[in-house]
Design a protein around this motif. Structure first.
Motif, PDB file in Angstrom:
ATOM      1  N   ASN A 122      -6.584   2.239  -1.450  1.00 12.03           N
ATOM      2  CA  ASN A 122      -5.620   3.241  -2.258  1.00 12.03           C
ATOM      3  C   ASN A 122      -5.084   4.287  -1.597  1.00 12.03           C
ATOM      4  O   ASN A 122      -3.802   4.540  -1.873  1.00 12.03           O
ATOM      5  CB  ASN A 122      -6.295   3.464  -3.733  1.00 12.03           C
ATOM      6  N   SER A 175       2.923   6.644   1.857  1.00 12.47           N
ATOM      7  CA  SER A 175       3.348   5.802   0.897  1.00 12.47           C
ATOM      8  C   SER A 175       2.376   4.951   0.011  1.00 12.47           C
ATOM      9  O   SER A 175       2.424   4.690  -1.413  1.00 12.47           O
ATOM     10  CB  SER A 175       4.085   4.482   1.893  1.00 12.47           C
ATOM     11  N   MET A 176       1.122   4.609   0.604  1.00  9.84           N
ATOM     12  CA  MET A 176       0.218   3.882   0.036  1.00  9.84           C
ATOM     13  C   MET A 176      -0.342   4.754  -1.371  1.00  9.84           C
ATOM     14  O   MET A 176      -0.643   4.375  -2.158  1.00  9.84           O
ATOM     15  CB  MET A 176      -1.142   3.792   0.856  1.00  9.84           C
ATOM     16  N   ASP A 179       2.113   4.798  -4.038  1.00  8.69           N
ATOM     17  CA  ASP A 179       1.984   3.359  -4.778  1.00  8.69           C
ATOM     18  C   ASP A 179       0.839   3.669  -5.780  1.00  8.69           C
ATOM     19  O   ASP A 179       0.779   3.274  -6.796  1.00  8.69           O
ATOM     20  CB  ASP A 179       1.835   2.398  -3.965  1.00  8.69           C
ATOM     21  N   SER A 180      -0.352   4.133  -5.238  1.00  5.89           N
ATOM     22  CA  SER A 180      -1.752   4.186  -6.155  1.00  5.89           C
ATOM     23  C   SER A 180      -1.440   5.267  -7.344  1.00  5.89           C
ATOM     24  O   SER A 180      -1.864   5.198  -8.218  1.00  5.89           O
ATOM     25  CB  SER A 180      -2.723   4.770  -5.179  1.00  5.89           C
ATOM     26  N   GLN A 182       1.116   5.696  -8.655  1.00  2.47           N
ATOM     27  CA  GLN A 182       2.221   5.182  -9.669  1.00  2.47           C
ATOM     28  C   GLN A 182       1.298   4.483 -10.831  1.00  2.47           C
ATOM     29  O   GLN A 182       1.832   4.498 -12.041  1.00  2.47           O
ATOM     30  CB  GLN A 182       2.935   3.791  -9.049  1.00  2.47           C
ATOM     31  N   LYS A 183       0.066   4.160 -10.408  1.00  2.06           N
ATOM     32  CA  LYS A 183      -0.817   3.401 -11.468  1.00  2.06           C
ATOM     33  C   LYS A 183      -1.014   4.545 -12.411  1.00  2.06           C
ATOM     34  O   LYS A 183      -1.541   4.169 -13.753  1.00  2.06           O
ATOM     35  CB  LYS A 183      -1.829   2.716 -10.864  1.00  2.06           C
TER      36      LYS A 183
END
Ligand SMILES: Nc1ncnc2c1ncn2[C@@H]1O[C@H](COP(=O)(O)OP(=O)(O)OP(=O)(O)O)[C@@H](O)[C@H]1O
Ligand SMILES: [Mg+2]
Length: 249
Positions: A122, A175-176, A179-180, A182-183
């Motif tokens: 993550n 970026s990763m 994205d994590s 976002q959850k």
């Protein structure tokens, strides 16, 4: 779920004459399941505010309510038990504790290597080789920072506070991380506070708050607050470039 009422934090001046006010009458509320992003100039009081919520610093005056309970005089451990978690801007190192042990301690469960790796993935650390490493000075600043974030994700507290998660993190890992993060938007059981200067993180906000000079300068939806920051009409009283956000990532 969290309410701060008139929080003031003062420290003694080093020359012994008088006090410095670090936080000045800060009041705000966050509802359950929401994402609050705090931004503002360096030295404005953001990390101090996070430490006061976690119980690392004690306010000079004011009250903190968590799920309706007055937690102002509770210790860090008691607040952690109630469900408050904090990922430091500058995480501490723990000699003799492996990354796997830290993730296990954080989650309160026995995690197998795959589960640990998922938390590390993550934050862009996708290799099992990290699990046996000590959380000590041998880790780079960016690795330590990402492990700190992964351990707060593993803890999954009711209220998670991330202090500048972007600090010292390379582009790919950032970026990763976004994205994590976002959850968080789908998780209505967790309330999240993120201190950040990054537009991509600010984009996640249900509410955006500017702290400057130890005061809440503005709080509202990001649609209300972002134009103020971008146009320089914020009423924070500091040069607008100081609250300018980073968007190059
Ligand atoms: N215990 C303390 N004694 C003296 N000054 C302090 C103490 N704690 C914080 N400060 C000062 O209070 C101000 C706010 O610090 P804080 O770390 O909260 O800022 P910040 O908004 O998180 O800044 P940054 O964006 O650089 O992380 C700073 O000027 C800091 O030097
Ligand atoms: Mg800070």
């Amino acid at each position: 779920m969290l309410e701060l009422k008139n929080i003031t934090f003062k420290v003694d001046n080093l020359d012994g004459k008088g006090e410095i006010t670090i936080l000045d009458n800060v009041s705000f509320k966050i509802e359950k399941g929401k994402i609050l992003i705090i931004t503002g100039p360096n030295g404005g009081g953001k990390s101090t505010l996070a430490k006061i919520i976690m119980g690392i610093e004690k306010p000079t005056s004011g009250q903190i309510l968590f799920d309706g309970q007055d937690v102002t005089n509770l210790s860090i451990t008691e607040r952690a038990r109630l469900g408050i978690g904090y990922a430091f801007q500058q995480p501490p190192r723990f000699k003799g504790v492996t990354v796997k042990k830290l993730l296990n301690l954080a989650s309160g469960n026995k995690l197998n290597d795959d589960a640990c790796c998922e938390y590390l993935t993550n934050v862009g650390l996708c290799s099992k080789e990290y699990l046996k490493r000590d959380v000590d000075a041998s880790l780079s600043g960016g690795e330590l920072k990402r492990i700190e974030i992964a351990s707060l994700m593993a803890r999954n507290p009711k209220l998670a506070i991330y202090d500048e998660p972007e600090a010292g993190i390379d582009l790919w890992s950032f970026s990763m991380l976004v994205d994590s993060f976002q959850k968080f938007k789908e998780n209505k059981d967790q309330t999240v506070v993120i201190i950040s200067h990054q537009e991509r993180i600010i984009d996640l906000a249900d509410e955006l708050m500017i702290i400057a000079d130890g005061k809440v300068q503005n709080k509202g939806t990001k649609e209300e607050i972002m134009p103020m920051i971008q146009s320089g009409t914020t009423n924070c009283g500091c040069p607008i470039k100081e609250v300018a956000l980073t968007h190059e990532r």
